[in-house]
Design an enzyme around this catalytic site. Sequence first.
Site, PDB file in Angstrom:
ATOM      1  N   ASP A   2       0.904  -1.202   0.110  1.00  0.00           N
ATOM      2  CA  ASP A   2       0.388  -0.230   0.152  1.00  0.00           C
ATOM      3  C   ASP A   2       0.899   0.842  -0.015  1.00  0.00           C
ATOM      4  O   ASP A   2       1.639   1.481   0.500  1.00  0.00           O
ATOM      5  CB  ASP A   2      -0.587   0.198   1.102  1.00  0.00           C
ATOM      6  N   HIS A  19       2.587   3.346  -8.999  1.00  0.00           N
ATOM      7  CA  HIS A  19       2.592   1.667  -9.470  1.00  0.00           C
ATOM      8  C   HIS A  19       3.324   1.570 -10.229  1.00  0.00           C
ATOM      9  O   HIS A  19       4.126   0.114  -9.941  1.00  0.00           O
ATOM     10  CB  HIS A  19       0.985   1.874  -9.998  1.00  0.00           C
ATOM     11  N   LEU A 113      12.005 -19.798  -3.766  1.00  0.00           N
ATOM     12  CA  LEU A 113      10.523 -19.159  -3.785  1.00  0.00           C
ATOM     13  C   LEU A 113       9.322 -19.494  -4.588  1.00  0.00           C
ATOM     14  O   LEU A 113       9.159 -19.423  -4.981  1.00  0.00           O
ATOM     15  CB  LEU A 113      10.757 -18.067  -3.388  1.00  0.00           C
TER      16      LEU A 113
END
Length: 229
Positions: A2, A19, A113
Amino acid sequence: MDGNGRWATKRFLPRVAGHAKGVDAVRAIVEACAARGVEYLTLFAFSSENWRRPADEVSVLMRLFMTVLEREVGKMSANGIRLKIVGDMSRFDPKLQEMATKAEAQTAGNTRLTLTVCANYGGRWDVMQAVSKMARANPGVTDFSEDQLGPYLAMAYAPEPDLFIRTGGEQRISNFLLWQLAYSELYFTDTFWPDFDAKALDLAIASYQQRERRFGRTSAQVLDQKKAS
Ligand code: IPE
Ligand code: MG
């Protein structure tokens, strides 16, 4: 993740610049997690409520997803990263759905991962889709245990998170992994997502390492358990 919009606004830039910068932060954090031996990283990229944003911001985000999938999947694979995209994908552009499916297939064999990107995801959606599937698989059954639900949750392949991090200053879960966060350690930081780097990650991990995870037991019991193992 956020704070992209506020990061940009603070710099007199359009929100979408935040973004774009957020994607750079994702890249850095994925690498930092892999380097630190983190086996599962789950990113909340787009919630089921984010459709309420202005149409042009939503479409920029969609294009950004596509660009990232197009450009980064090869590199991810080379780095041992398995990519999973979780959420109700049916509302996305068919081309984006196809790219997501391909990216998952292309990275399915990787083990270093597991990177899960939650897109059009909501914790309540997840619980309800799991309940529906569980009920369909067990016709006539009306009583279920908690353990029975697990396999139907969207992230059944992953353990419950040890650590939950929210950047950008708000202290709430906002419909992320509701079921799975029951015993996770929560960490909130004012740092905006585009500024969240390896150093910020280490602070979060250091905070996690100071916590005592009791899972309902007393502190003395936990200490005894540690001594015994
Ligand atoms: C998070 O940043 C990114 C997405 C939800 C895609 P925000 O866009 O929510 O940034 P703020 O909260 O407006 O600063
Ligand atoms: Mg926000």
